[in-house]
Scaffold this motif. Structure first.
Motif, PDB file in Angstrom:
ATOM      1  N   SER A  61      57.891  30.359  75.888  1.00 42.21           N
ATOM      2  CA  SER A  61      57.112  29.126  75.945  1.00 42.21           C
ATOM      3  C   SER A  61      56.727  28.902  77.400  1.00 42.21           C
ATOM      4  CB  SER A  61      57.897  27.936  75.383  1.00 42.21           C
ATOM      5  OG  SER A  61      59.093  27.750  76.097  1.00 42.21           O
ATOM      6  N   SER A  82      54.060  26.443  67.403  1.00 48.68           N
ATOM      7  CA  SER A  82      55.134  25.989  68.280  1.00 48.68           C
ATOM      8  C   SER A  82      56.459  25.856  67.540  1.00 48.68           C
ATOM      9  CB  SER A  82      54.769  24.640  68.897  1.00 48.68           C
ATOM     10  OG  SER A  82      55.806  24.203  69.753  1.00 48.68           O
ATOM     11  N   CYS A 113      53.508  28.044  72.966  1.00 53.94           N
ATOM     12  CA  CYS A 113      54.449  29.049  72.482  1.00 53.94           C
ATOM     13  C   CYS A 113      53.683  30.340  72.222  1.00 53.94           C
ATOM     14  CB  CYS A 113      55.146  28.564  71.222  1.00 53.94           C
ATOM     15  SG  CYS A 113      56.222  27.149  71.550  1.00 53.94           S
TER      16      CYS A 113
END
Length: 167
Positions: free
Chosen positions: A131, A153, A162
């Motif tokens: 991330s 994400s 992400c």
């Protein structure tokens, strides 16, 4: 022109203590202090960091003891770092990619990422995720050049991108 020959082979940890563990702590401190400032919550020093980040700086071996820490060394100085988490369900995560600002543009981050991807492939990891804050556009571009793609994400923090790399 970038001179990749200057960067020493990355030191893998655990199993081998980086020659300059305080250099690693310094890199982690710089990473976290810069990140907190970018998030709009600057702190003056390591003592002002949230507990979990302060622990990484003061005891990286304790915090990352089950992970692999890669340290790029240039002329006996730790100039970059990256953490690869232990695999779980065929997946690892890359964290804390940081190059000392004075050494950027020399291919250090790329070398660390390539070493991390090679390590995960050698150890049967099929997916590597990470991330990154959306304002770190240079890092996002680097990740994309190395085959990472944006994915749904898994983290609820706002402004976090992400990404994943499948082997």
């Amino acid at each position: 022109m970038t001179d990749h020959r200057e960067v020493a082979t990355v030191v893998r940890w655990p199993g081998r203590l980086p020659a300059n563990e305080s250099g690693l702590a310094g890199l982690l401190a710089a990473y976290h202090l810069r990140t907190e400032a970018e998030k709009g919550a600057p702190v003056a020093d390591v003592d002002g960091l949230p507990d979990r980040y302060r622990a990484e700086v003061t005891d990286p071996r304790g915090v990352f003891g089950q992970d692999v820490v890669l340290v790029a060394v240039l002329e006996d100085a730790a100039v970059g770092c990256l953490v690869v988490t232990s695999p779980a369900d065929g997946q690892s995560e890359i964290k804390r990619l940081w190059t000392d600002p004075g050494y950027r543009g020399r291919g250090i981050a790329s070398a660390l990422l390539r070493a991390a991807l090679a390590h995960t492939a050698e150890n049967g990891v099929h997916t590597v995720r990470l991330s990154v804050w959306e304002w770190r556009t240079g890092a996002i571009a680097l990740y994309e050049r190395l085959g990472f793609t944006v994915t749904r994400s898994w983290d609820e923090r706002d402004q976090l991108v992400c990404m994943r790399h499948a082997s």
